[in-house]
Design a protein around this motif. Structure first.
Motif, PDB file in Angstrom:
ATOM      1  N   LEU A   8       0.601  -1.035   0.858  1.00 15.16           N
ATOM      2  CA  LEU A   8      -0.087   0.127  -0.191  1.00 15.16           C
ATOM      3  C   LEU A   8       0.942   1.180  -0.022  1.00 15.16           C
ATOM      4  CD1 LEU A   8      -2.823  -1.510   1.998  1.00 15.16           C
ATOM      5  CD2 LEU A   8      -2.949  -1.148  -0.247  1.00 15.16           C
ATOM      6  N   VAL A   9       0.162   2.373  -0.485  1.00 15.62           N
ATOM      7  CA  VAL A   9       1.082   4.036  -0.832  1.00 15.62           C
ATOM      8  C   VAL A   9       0.175   5.166   0.307  1.00 15.62           C
ATOM      9  CG1 VAL A   9       2.134   5.312  -2.017  1.00 15.62           C
ATOM     10  CG2 VAL A   9       2.412   2.944  -2.794  1.00 15.62           C
ATOM     11  N   LEU A  10       0.969   6.187   1.116  1.00  8.96           N
ATOM     12  CA  LEU A  10      -0.175   6.138   1.869  1.00  8.96           C
ATOM     13  C   LEU A  10       0.399   7.079   2.077  1.00  8.96           C
ATOM     14  CD1 LEU A  10       0.218   2.968   3.282  1.00  8.96           C
ATOM     15  CD2 LEU A  10      -1.463   4.270   4.527  1.00  8.96           C
ATOM     16  N   SER A  11       0.114   8.137   2.604  1.00 11.11           N
ATOM     17  CA  SER A  11       0.210  10.406   2.385  1.00 11.11           C
ATOM     18  C   SER A  11      -0.603  10.403   3.494  1.00 11.11           C
ATOM     19  CB  SER A  11      -0.261  11.079   0.695  1.00 11.11           C
ATOM     20  OG  SER A  11       0.501  11.570   0.907  1.00 11.11           O
ATOM     21  N   CYS A  77       6.909   5.918  16.871  1.00 16.74           N
ATOM     22  CA  CYS A  77       5.686   5.899  16.035  1.00 16.74           C
ATOM     23  C   CYS A  77       4.953   5.245  16.593  1.00 16.74           C
ATOM     24  CB  CYS A  77       4.890   6.642  14.671  1.00 16.74           C
ATOM     25  SG  CYS A  77       3.861   6.905  14.050  1.00 16.74           S
ATOM     26  N   LEU A  78       3.808   4.992  17.454  1.00 14.68           N
ATOM     27  CA  LEU A  78       2.356   3.938  17.351  1.00 14.68           C
ATOM     28  C   LEU A  78       1.868   3.855  16.778  1.00 14.68           C
ATOM     29  CD1 LEU A  78       2.870   3.625  21.031  1.00 14.68           C
ATOM     30  CD2 LEU A  78       3.892   2.491  19.672  1.00 14.68           C
ATOM     31  N   SER A  79       0.713   3.473  15.873  1.00 19.37           N
ATOM     32  CA  SER A  79       0.398   3.946  15.506  1.00 19.37           C
ATOM     33  C   SER A  79      -1.073   2.739  14.974  1.00 19.37           C
ATOM     34  CB  SER A  79       0.127   3.526  13.204  1.00 19.37           C
ATOM     35  OG  SER A  79       1.399   4.246  13.641  1.00 19.37           O
ATOM     36  N   THR A  80      -2.255   2.959  14.893  1.00 13.85           N
ATOM     37  CA  THR A  80      -3.382   1.985  14.787  1.00 13.85           C
ATOM     38  C   THR A  80      -4.046   2.043  13.568  1.00 13.85           C
ATOM     39  OG1 THR A  80      -4.436   2.728  17.182  1.00 13.85           O
ATOM     40  CG2 THR A  80      -6.251   1.889  16.048  1.00 13.85           C
ATOM     41  N   VAL A  81      -4.399   1.453  13.157  1.00 16.04           N
ATOM     42  CA  VAL A  81      -4.767   0.899  11.741  1.00 16.04           C
ATOM     43  C   VAL A  81      -6.408   0.550  11.831  1.00 16.04           C
ATOM     44  CG1 VAL A  81      -4.492  -0.692   9.948  1.00 16.04           C
ATOM     45  CG2 VAL A  81      -2.872  -0.243  11.084  1.00 16.04           C
ATOM     46  N   THR A  82      -6.924   1.270  10.995  1.00 20.42           N
ATOM     47  CA  THR A  82      -7.948   1.242  10.591  1.00 20.42           C
ATOM     48  C   THR A  82      -9.138   1.572   8.825  1.00 20.42           C
ATOM     49  OG1 THR A  82      -8.699   3.751  10.485  1.00 20.42           O
ATOM     50  CG2 THR A  82      -8.917   2.916  12.685  1.00 20.42           C
ATOM     51  N   GLU A  83      -9.717   1.203   9.408  1.00 19.42           N
ATOM     52  CA  GLU A  83     -10.179   0.913   7.475  1.00 19.42           C
ATOM     53  C   GLU A  83     -11.728   1.963   7.679  1.00 19.42           C
ATOM     54  OE1 GLU A  83     -12.308  -2.492   4.165  1.00 19.42           O
ATOM     55  OE2 GLU A  83     -10.585  -2.667   6.189  1.00 19.42           O
ATOM     56  N   LEU A  84     -10.875   2.448   5.782  1.00 22.31           N
ATOM     57  CA  LEU A  84     -11.999   3.713   6.232  1.00 22.31           C
ATOM     58  C   LEU A  84     -13.754   3.234   5.533  1.00 22.31           C
ATOM     59  CD1 LEU A  84      -9.974   6.549   4.679  1.00 22.31           C
ATOM     60  CD2 LEU A  84     -11.033   6.653   7.284  1.00 22.31           C
ATOM     61  N   VAL A 107      -2.054  11.635  10.566  1.00 24.96           N
ATOM     62  CA  VAL A 107      -3.435  11.069  10.550  1.00 24.96           C
ATOM     63  C   VAL A 107      -2.566  10.473   8.622  1.00 24.96           C
ATOM     64  CG1 VAL A 107      -5.594  10.497   9.359  1.00 24.96           C
ATOM     65  CG2 VAL A 107      -4.992  11.436  11.242  1.00 24.96           C
ATOM     66  N   VAL A 108      -2.482   9.239   7.893  1.00 28.50           N
ATOM     67  CA  VAL A 108      -1.844   8.897   6.630  1.00 28.50           C
ATOM     68  C   VAL A 108      -2.901   8.340   6.669  1.00 28.50           C
ATOM     69  CG1 VAL A 108       0.503   9.390   7.122  1.00 28.50           C
ATOM     70  CG2 VAL A 108      -0.345   6.800   7.789  1.00 28.50           C
ATOM     71  N   GLU A 109      -3.397   7.952   5.026  1.00 30.69           N
ATOM     72  CA  GLU A 109      -4.542   7.381   4.500  1.00 30.69           C
ATOM     73  C   GLU A 109      -3.987   7.049   3.120  1.00 30.69           C
ATOM     74  OE1 GLU A 109      -8.052   9.466   5.678  1.00 30.69           O
ATOM     75  OE2 GLU A 109      -7.970   9.819   4.417  1.00 30.69           O
ATOM     76  N   GLU A 110      -4.329   5.709   2.818  1.00 30.21           N
ATOM     77  CA  GLU A 110      -4.108   5.224   1.290  1.00 30.21           C
ATOM     78  C   GLU A 110      -4.704   5.950   0.107  1.00 30.21           C
ATOM     79  OE1 GLU A 110      -5.316   0.826  -0.392  1.00 30.21           O
ATOM     80  OE2 GLU A 110      -6.331   1.185   1.332  1.00 30.21           O
TER      81      GLU A 110
END
Length: 113
Positions: A8-11, A77-84, A107-110
Motif C-alpha cells: 500500500l501507498v499512504l500519504s 511512532c505508535l499507530s492504529t490501523v483502521t479501514e475507512l 493521520v495518513v491514508e491510502e
C-alpha cells in the motif's frame, strides 16, 4: 483486524511543521509475519525508512529520514490501523522525535489511483 499493509501507498492528510513529512510525502509499506517496513520520500524528505512490528491493528515502529537540507532525524511512532468506509486504510499516529525535541499526532491514508 484491518487488511494487510503490504504494497500500500499512504500519504499524510495534512502538512506537519516545516522540514517534516507532508501531503507530498508518499510511504510505500511492506508487511510480513507481523513485521512492517516502509520507504518514504517527498516534500522536505529525500529518503526515509521505518521498521517495526504489527500486533492486530497496532503498529510500533521507528523511523529515520534525510531531509533536503542534509540533516537527519529519527523517532518512534505508535499507530492504529483502521479501514475507512470506502475500503481505504488509515493510520492514526502518535509520534515522538528521538533525535530532537518534539512530538505530535498525524493521520495518513491510502492513496488510490
Amino acid at each position: 483486524m484491518a487488511r494487510s499493509l503490504d504494497g500500500l501507498v499512504l500519504s499524510p492528510v495534512a502538512d506537519q511543521a516545516p522540514g517534516q513529512v507532508g501531503t507530498r510525502t508518499r510511504f510505500t509499506y511492506h508487511e510480513r509475519n507481523g513485521r512492517i517496513w516502509a520507504e518514504y520520500a517527498g516534500g522536505d524528505v529525500v529518503h526515509g525508512h521505518l521498521v517495526g512490528t504489527r500486533d492486530g491493528d497496532g503498529l510500533d515502529f521507528r523511523y529515520v529520514q534525510l531531509k533536503q537540507d542534509g540533516t537527519t532525524s529519527s523517532g518512534h511512532c505508535l499507530s492504529t490501523v483502521t479501514e475507512l468506509s470506502d475500503g481505504r486504510v488509515r493510520l492514526e499516529e502518535r509520534w515522538e522525535w528521538e533525535s530532537q525535541e518534539g512530538s505530535g499526532t498525524s493521520v495518513v491514508e491510502e492513496v488510490t489511483g
